[in-house]
Design an enzyme around this catalytic site. Structure first.
Site, mmCIF file in Angstrom:
data_model
loop_
_atom_site.group_PDB
_atom_site.id
_atom_site.type_symbol
_atom_site.label_atom_id
_atom_site.label_comp_id
_atom_site.label_asym_id
_atom_site.label_seq_id
_atom_site.Cartn_x
_atom_site.Cartn_y
_atom_site.Cartn_z
ATOM 1 N N ASN A 135 -27.323 43.064 19.904
ATOM 2 C CA ASN A 135 -28.360 44.085 19.746
ATOM 3 C C ASN A 135 -27.777 45.440 20.134
ATOM 4 O O ASN A 135 -27.808 45.844 21.288
ATOM 5 C CB ASN A 135 -29.569 43.747 20.623
ATOM 6 C CG ASN A 135 -30.760 44.637 20.341
ATOM 7 O OD1 ASN A 135 -30.673 45.584 19.577
ATOM 8 N ND2 ASN A 135 -31.889 44.328 20.946
ATOM 9 N N ASN A 140 -34.641 49.631 17.231
ATOM 10 C CA ASN A 140 -35.082 49.154 15.913
ATOM 11 C C ASN A 140 -35.479 47.674 15.919
ATOM 12 O O ASN A 140 -35.619 47.057 14.868
ATOM 13 C CB ASN A 140 -34.002 49.419 14.845
ATOM 14 C CG ASN A 140 -32.711 48.622 15.081
ATOM 15 O OD1 ASN A 140 -32.700 47.644 15.827
ATOM 16 N ND2 ASN A 140 -31.630 49.049 14.450
ATOM 17 N N GLY A 160 -33.463 40.712 17.612
ATOM 18 C CA GLY A 160 -33.067 42.107 17.773
ATOM 19 C C GLY A 160 -31.630 42.447 17.447
ATOM 20 O O GLY A 160 -31.247 43.616 17.500
ATOM 21 N N ASP A 162 -28.410 43.456 15.289
ATOM 22 C CA ASP A 162 -28.443 44.436 14.199
ATOM 23 C C ASP A 162 -27.040 44.845 13.774
ATOM 24 O O ASP A 162 -26.033 44.345 14.299
ATOM 25 C CB ASP A 162 -29.265 45.666 14.609
ATOM 26 C CG ASP A 162 -28.848 46.237 15.963
ATOM 27 O OD1 ASP A 162 -27.656 46.134 16.318
ATOM 28 O OD2 ASP A 162 -29.713 46.790 16.671
ATOM 29 N N ASP A 327 -25.627 32.463 -2.135
ATOM 30 C CA ASP A 327 -26.480 31.394 -1.636
ATOM 31 C C ASP A 327 -27.000 30.541 -2.794
ATOM 32 O O ASP A 327 -27.245 31.036 -3.892
ATOM 33 C CB ASP A 327 -27.647 32.041 -0.881
ATOM 34 C CG ASP A 327 -28.562 31.027 -0.245
ATOM 35 O OD1 ASP A 327 -28.106 30.306 0.653
ATOM 36 O OD2 ASP A 327 -29.739 30.964 -0.646
ATOM 37 N N GLU A 356 -22.108 28.857 -2.834
ATOM 38 C CA GLU A 356 -22.535 27.693 -2.063
ATOM 39 C C GLU A 356 -22.852 26.569 -3.044
ATOM 40 O O GLU A 356 -23.868 26.600 -3.731
ATOM 41 C CB GLU A 356 -23.769 28.031 -1.220
ATOM 42 C CG GLU A 356 -24.232 26.838 -0.385
ATOM 43 C CD GLU A 356 -25.594 27.051 0.260
ATOM 44 O OE1 GLU A 356 -25.816 26.484 1.331
ATOM 45 O OE2 GLU A 356 -26.439 27.771 -0.325
#
Length: 614
Positions: A135, A140, A160, A162, A327, A356
């Protein structure tokens, strides 16, 4: 009186212009570049009843204007070939009169952008989940415009982490020996719960505000490039989130696959190449939704496919990316995703994309790699440069716990995996891994550093591109049986007030340093070993749970010995004469000791050698 009338009419015209302009809520892509191979750009213009207006652009050719059944959309195809980089004005007319104006920018392209070099077998990829890594900007953690707020006490909540947290710890990742970062998606995900994984995006042109801004993401790439590191975006072609603004106001009914409404995929990806598959099973795999909160995109719709192609290219160009991990690649419409992939690789011939393909048969995985001879049996070419070696993952998570090795159990499973390398058209360009954010944690499966070292020895020396999952290098555990949140724990030291900071040697525990030091030594050694990146593999059938293989090229030979037995083993080196030739000594890069390679070699139980043959 006449003067008042004129003033009234002027005010009315101005008001009308503002009203019409307010209709335009979005234009995507928000800008484009000059000098792109994809010079035809289809602008998606969104706004209330926008289809009632007719567009024209001074200085840009409009090749097509397409309207759909939803009056809130216009699709305007423009030609940018040979045009100057500057702001252009889109005039929107009604009844022949301009009622609104919108600026659209064509930017100058970065020099040599088309020839950017993607990740390859010389790299080691560090996979992290940004919400759980560090974090860097607590301000934010929550955002008033987004539903889910930070709650670190909730396993599946937003914690949190980021973009700033990643930037703050690039030195740590570099010291580990990683040369690339694959971050799980950072795009906006406005789900009410479990939004931290960000695979259900609500705006694919915007970084989630709880991670930072688009500029922060661009800055991450820039900071990484200063260190000669590469940034890989986790891209989702197959689906969006149910909260995506376009899903809430579909441009066309068939923008997503509907049955009508929701129907779930059968998850049977083998139907995509099964010549005996029923039509309904084939369709449900490709068109069914991955989960109810992730509407399945219909790449059979040309508007959808073009939107996805442009979005992917936009992010590469804007953020200066070095690769994609895609993905759920094999859940997409087969022809649609092949077209998407080819368009990107045509624009960036040296880029790399790994898909994937979560399957458990090498032939079925190899089917999806570019120029696959397996795929060619059905005249299929995905154009996908790289695939993920899930069969090796399957073996790795079983082999080192095998109590009763037999004909087909134990290290023979590793050997058998590589027997099938002939199926892959580009064996060096496949991703090898022991775990990721969806699988069991390797340190939970094995629960000791000795087996971890055996696993990492393998990952660092076999063919392909190794990927390490964040936290494993400090012994981090996690039980998938307790939920995905447990295998996606917060990295210790990433949050102010953490009692343990594993980012620093001085504040790591002795156990964490033991894991880190081994991993760092291994992958920093690998960085400059061309013989590991692209050398030939020669493997020997395991005996007494000792697996031996060589990596060799015209300049170097490396001998890898993995003893999965708990007992000391003595190898008769005459068996390996084919590779050892007349060499009598070597250096083990793990212990840094010289070893005699004349007659026999003794190796302790549950240990390995990586021997540079002299």
């Amino acid at each position: 009186m006449k003067r008042r009338y004129i003033q009234f009419m002027v005010a009315l015209l101005i008001f009308s212009g503002f009203t019409a302009e307010a209709q335009i809520k979005k234009i995507e892509p928000p800008f484009w570049w000059s000098g792109m191979q994809k010079s035809e750009v289809q602008l998606m213009v969104y706004g209330d009843d926008i289809s009632s207006l007719e567009p024209e652009i001074d200085g840009l050719e409009i090749k097509e204007v397409k309207k759909t059944e939803n009056p809130n959309y216009l699709f305007i195809t423009i030609e940018t070939k040979g045009v100057s980089a500057k702001n252009y004005t889109i005039n929107f007319k009604k009844d022949g009169k301009v009622v609104s104006k919108q600026a659209y920018e064509i930017k100058s392209r970065k020099e040599n952008s088309a020839n950017r070099k993607g990740f390859d077998s010389s790299d080691m990829i560090y996979l992290l989940m940004p919400d759980r890594f560090a974090n860097g900007n607590p301000k934010n953690d929550s955002n008033s415009a987004l539903k889910e707020k930070a709650n670190r006490e909730l396993q599946g909540g937003r914690h949190g982490g980021d973009i700033q947290g990643i930037i703050d710890h690039l030195d740590y990742i570099e010291d580990l020996g990683a040369t690339a970062i694959w971050s799980t998606p950072l795009g906006e995900d406005d789900d009410e719960v479990y939004s931290y994984h960000t695979y259900a995006q609500s705006d694919v042109y915007k970084i989630d505000a709880r991670y930072g801004t688009n500029e922060d993401y661009k800055r991450l790439a820039s900071e990484m490039h200063k260190k000669d590191m590469k940034l890989i975006m986790d891209y989702v072609v197959n689906h969006w989130g149910a909260e995506h603004w376009m899903v809430k106001d579909l441009p066309t009914y068939d923008w997503i696959n509907q049955f009508p409404g929701y129907a779930q995929t059968n998850y049977r990806m083998s139907t995509q190449m099964d010549p005996n598959a029923s039509e309904i099973d084939f369709k449900m795999c490709m068109d069914g939704w991955f989960v109810k909160s992730m509407p399945d995109l219909n790449q059979n719709n040309p508007l959808v496919l073009n939107y996805l192609i442009q979005n992917a290219i936009w992010w590469i160009e804007y953020a200066d990316l070095d690769g994609f991990r895609v993905d759920t690649y094999s859940y997409n419409d087969k022809e649609g995703v092949a077209t998407w992939t080819k368009a990107i690789m045509d624009e960036y011939p040296n880029f790399n994309i790994v898909g994937e393909i979560w399957m458990h048969d090498q032939a079925q995985i190899a089917y999806w790699q570019k120029d696959s001879k397996v795929g060619a049996i059905q005249n299929y070419n995905s154009h996908l440069p790289s695939v993920m070696d899930f069969t090796l993952h399957d073996a790795v998570t079983a082999v080192f716990n095998e109590e009763n090795p037999s004909w087909d159990k134990g290290t023979i499973q590793l050997y058998d995996n590589f027997v099938n390398d002939f199926l892959y058209p580009d064996i060096d360009n496949i991703l090898v891994f022991a775990e990721n954010h969806d699988t069991g944690r390797i340190n939970e499966i094995y629960n000791n550093i000795e087996d971890y070292k055996l696993v990492m020895t393998l990952m660092a020396t076999v063919r392909g591109i190794p990927q390490l999952y964040y936290g494993s290098e400090i012994g981090m555990k996690g039980d998938k049986g307790k939920g995905d949140g447990d295998i996606r724990r917060d990295f210790p030291g990433g949050w102010e007030g953490d009692t343990n900071n594993a980012f620093s040697k001085e504040t790591r525990t002795d156990t964490q340093n033991a894991y880190f030091n081994f991993t760092s030594k291994l992958f920093n050694w690998r960085k400059n070993k061309t013989v590991i990146h692209s050398g030939k593999t020669t493997q020997y059938i395991p005996q007494d749970e000792v697996y031996v293989y060589f990596r060799s090229d015209e300049n170097d030979t490396v001998m890898v010995v993995i003893n999965n037995s708990k007992d000391v083993r003595t190898l008769d080196l005459s068996r390996f004469k084919e590779n050892l030739k007349d060499v009598t000594t070597g250096k083990d890069i793990i212990s840094e000791k010289s070893l005699s390679l004349e007659n026999t070699l003794e190796i302790a139980g549950k240990s390995s050698y990586i021997i540079e043959v002299k």
